[in-house]
Design a protein around this motif. Structure first.
Motif, short mmCIF file in Angstrom:
data_model
loop_
_atom_site.label_atom_id
_atom_site.label_comp_id
_atom_site.label_asym_id
_atom_site.label_seq_id
_atom_site.Cartn_x
_atom_site.Cartn_y
_atom_site.Cartn_z
N SER A 474 0.83 -1.21 0.00
CA SER A 474 0.00 0.00 0.00
C SER A 474 0.86 1.26 0.00
CB SER A 474 -0.92 0.01 1.22
OG SER A 474 -1.62 1.22 1.30
N ASP A 477 2.34 1.56 -3.47
CA ASP A 477 1.34 1.96 -4.46
C ASP A 477 0.98 3.44 -4.31
OD1 ASP A 477 -0.60 1.26 -6.57
OD2 ASP A 477 -2.09 1.70 -5.02
N ARG A 478 0.81 3.88 -3.08
CA ARG A 478 0.46 5.27 -2.84
C ARG A 478 1.59 6.21 -3.25
NH1 ARG A 478 -1.52 4.55 1.76
NH2 ARG A 478 0.22 5.15 3.12
N LYS A 500 -0.64 -7.80 -3.69
CA LYS A 500 -1.78 -7.45 -2.85
C LYS A 500 -2.74 -8.63 -2.71
CE LYS A 500 -3.43 -3.44 -3.69
NZ LYS A 500 -4.16 -2.32 -4.34
N GLU A 582 -3.01 0.01 6.70
CA GLU A 582 -3.22 1.21 5.92
C GLU A 582 -4.69 1.30 5.54
OE1 GLU A 582 -0.87 3.52 5.34
OE2 GLU A 582 0.51 2.28 6.52
N ALA A 583 -5.18 2.50 5.37
CA ALA A 583 -6.61 2.70 5.14
C ALA A 583 -7.13 1.86 3.98
CB ALA A 583 -6.90 4.17 4.90
N ASP A 584 -6.41 1.84 2.88
CA ASP A 584 -6.87 1.08 1.73
C ASP A 584 -6.78 -0.42 1.97
OD1 ASP A 584 -4.09 1.47 1.74
OD2 ASP A 584 -3.93 0.90 -0.37
N ALA A 587 -9.75 -1.29 4.19
CA ALA A 587 -10.98 -1.27 3.39
C ALA A 587 -11.06 -2.50 2.50
CB ALA A 587 -11.02 0.00 2.55
N SER A 588 -9.94 -2.87 1.89
CA SER A 588 -9.95 -4.04 1.01
C SER A 588 -10.16 -5.33 1.79
CB SER A 588 -8.63 -4.11 0.24
OG SER A 588 -8.60 -5.22 -0.62
N ARG A 591 -13.77 -5.52 2.97
CA ARG A 591 -14.64 -5.88 1.85
C ARG A 591 -14.54 -7.37 1.56
NH1 ARG A 591 -13.14 -2.13 -0.90
NH2 ARG A 591 -11.47 -3.10 -2.10
#
Length: 632
Positions: A474, A477-478, A500, A582-584, A587-588, A591
């Motif tokens: 992450s 990628d960011r 990922k 990390e936030a993403d 979230a992933s 989900r």
């Protein structure tokens, strides 16, 4: 008839007699004439024999007389320079300041011409005179040299370059009126020097004086900027990363360029076309030497602080390379000397690429522990920040990478390239930006592969290893998406997606025990209330009916499954919430869990939630509560 005929014969006979008498007289006269001619010839021979020696001596005397006249003329010509030496001696010894520059130079020119005339005569008797004239010319040249020097010093007062480069002003050149005087002095000095010396043109006194005084002027003007370039390289904090423009090398190079171009424009009106390059190179030499020393000092600093200050090396390459190009386009000179001064920095920058990769490996291998919450390690952020910063130095980096060739930044390749050129080094068609992209991808692969190997040793549990790698992916990628790397690393997307997906699957596998609990009610499939094939959620199933159809033993089993789920879910939930994501990533992961856990729990809940009749003794979560718990 007889009488007239006799008379005619008598008359003719008389005429014949007269004719014979005349012929006798003619013969007598002829004999006399022949005798006179013979006597005349004899006399002529006598005269010729007497006059011939006299005539010959007369011719010789005429030739001798002509030679004497010529000798006198030659002697006069030979004596003329000697006589002229006496006339010019007083003028030259008086000096240009007393007699005036125009008269002085005219006198020196006449003396130079006189010396040339003596040399052409090639007479040994003129050796002393030639020596005297040579000495006189040298004296005159020295006095002109002194005037030349004094005039140059009048315009050699050091200036402050920053006042010009910050205001984008052109540096001053020599005044036009003085340039014309300098040109006159130099041309006459050079001519006199050529008569008195056979040394190289670069030893002409005025060229030496000009390069010495103007070279010192340029060097002194740049001295403060050289010191500033070194002082601004000193680190305030050891771990601070160099930022573009922090060092004074940019101002130094700009001032150097401005002063050099102004000097070249000053040289052109003073010296002849074939002398421009010689004078300009000689004048620039001292300033270039100081510039080279400054670059060497900065290179040592870069070597000692490679991880943080490698960018200074890249900036120097870009600045100095552009400086070389612009100076060559304006002057046609200094490309090679400037390139030579840049070599140490260029070699250091070439080797830095492989050393930075090695540093990334070594820093990861030296880790003795990783955070229990699976948070990222500083090396990831620092490595990506370094790649981001590198995009600000692409012209220099692409030049370096083109010379190394694709993959030439690896340690072994870099070491060998310092001594033996490879075919990749001659790949003139190589795309520098593409090579940088390959280097960045190699850096990312090195980072992730070493982190994966290290976390297998230091982190127990594949699900935790997965979160650790996912967090680092992450960050990577960011860092790419938020910088110039996004346009350069278009091929990195699929690779990061693969990392990922792999890391998330590792984490999802840790929830298999919970999913097994929710899927282990197949022992009841032969009983009433079984959902139709393809029904996952159990929608339309009457839980009351299903529960009533269960035996006491089966009910106890269902109650135990709810208790087991609650305990396992609460435990995993606590651990899940305690992990640093990390936030993403969170979230992933959320989900993914929602897509797997919620459908299974919904199906199980729909069938058996009436087991505790809504008291919450066994069924702790209803469907909305479970969904909410997974989101937090």
């Amino acid at each position: 008839m007889v009488a007239p005929r006799k008379a005619a014969f008598a008359e003719e006979s008389a005429e014949v007699e007269v004719l014979f008498a005349n012929m006798d007289k003619l013969k007598s006269l002829t004999k006399k004439i022949q005798g006179s001619v013979n006597r005349l010839e004899t006399s002529g021979k006598s005269v010729q024999d007497a006059i011939a020696p006299i005539y010959s001596n007369t011719q010789k005397l005429q030739i001798a007389n002509t030679n004497i006249d010529r000798m006198i003329t030659a002697i006069d010509r030979v004596r003329e320079p000697l006589n002229q030496r006496g006339r010019e001696d007083q003028v030259i010894k008086a000096g240009p300041r007393k007699v005036g520059m125009q008269d002085y130079i005219a006198s020196l020119d006449r003396t130079t011409q006189a010396l040339a005339g003596l040399r052409q005569s090639n007479l040994k008797s003129n050796q002393n005179a030639m020596a005297e004239l040579t000495s006189l010319i040298k004296m005159g040249t020295k006095q002109l040299e002194d005037v030349f020097r004094d005039m140059l010093r009048e315009d050699a007062r050091p200036l402050e370059p920053l006042q010009y480069i910050t205001k984008d002003k052109s540096f001053p050149t020599l005044p036009e009126d003085k340039s014309s005087q300098f040109r006159i002095i130099h041309s006459h000095t050079a001519a006199s020097y050529a008569q008195t010396s056979s040394r190289d043109i670069r030893d002409t006194p005025t060229i030496k004086v000009y390069s010495e005084i103007r070279g010192e002027y340029i060097t002194i003007c740049l001295r403060n900027l050289a010191a500033a370039s070194i002082s601004t390289a000193r680190k305030v904090t050891a771990d601070s990363v160099y930022k573009k423009g922090d060092n004074g090398i940019g101002h130094y190079a700009k001032a150097l360029e401005g002063l050099f171009i102004a000097e070249y424009e000053s040289i052109c009106p003073v010296f002849s076309r074939e002398e421009w390059g010689i004078v300009f190179t000689a004048t620039s030499q001292n300033a270039l030497n100081e510039f080279t020393k400054t670059l060497q000092t900065l290179n040592t600093h870069v070597i000692n602080n490679l991880n943080t200050d490698c960018f200074l090396g890249y900036e120097i390459i870009e600045i100095v390379s552009n400086l070389s190009i612009r100076l060559e386009s304006r002057t046609g000179e200094l490309k090679r000397p400037i390139a030579d001064s840049l070599k140490p920095v260029r070699e250091t920058s070439k080797s830095s690429l492989g050393k930075l990769l090695d540093d990334t490996r070594n820093r990861i291998q030296s880790l003795v522990a990783l955070s229990a919450d699976c948070s990222t390690v500083p090396v990831t952020i620092e490595t990506m920040t370094r790649l981001q910063n590198m995009t600000s130095y692409l012209p220099a980096l692409t030049s370096i990478m083109t010379s190394l060739g694709d993959g030439g930044w690896n340690s072994s390749a870099t070491a060998s390239s310092n001594s033996i050129p490879t075919m990749k080094s001659f790949d003139v068609g190589a795309d520098g930006q593409q090579l940088f992209a390959h280097y960045a991808l190699d850096t990312i692969d090195t980072l992730l592969s070493n982190l994966e190997n290290k976390c297998r040793v230091l982190i127990k549990g594949k699900h935790l290893q997965g979160i650790f790698i996912a967090n680092n992916v992450s960050i990577i990628d960011r860092a790419i998406r938020s910088s110039e790397l996004s346009s350069l690393l278009t091929a990195v997307g699929p690779k990061l997606d693969s990392w990922k997906k792999k890391s998330e699957n590792q984490y999802k596998d840790s929830w298999q025990d919970i999913m097994k609990i929710l899927m282990s009610d197949t022992i009841y499939t032969n009983r009433g209330g079984r959902p139709h094939s393809g029904s996952v959620s159990g929608a339309g199933v009457d839980s009351t009916t299903v529960v009533k159809s269960l035996s006491s033993k089966d009910k106890d089993a269902i109650k135990e499954k709810f208790r087991s789920f609650n305990n396992s879910f609460d435990g995993f939930l606590v651990q899940h919430r305690a992990l640093k994501m990390e936030a993403d990533v969170r979230a992933s992961i959320t989900r993914t869990l929602q897509e797997t856990i919620e459908p299974l729990y919904s199906r199980f809940w729909d069938r058996y939630h009436e087991i505790d009749k809504g008291k919450g003794k066994y069924v702790k979560y209803d469907k909305p509560a479970l969904a909410s718990a997974l989101k937090t």
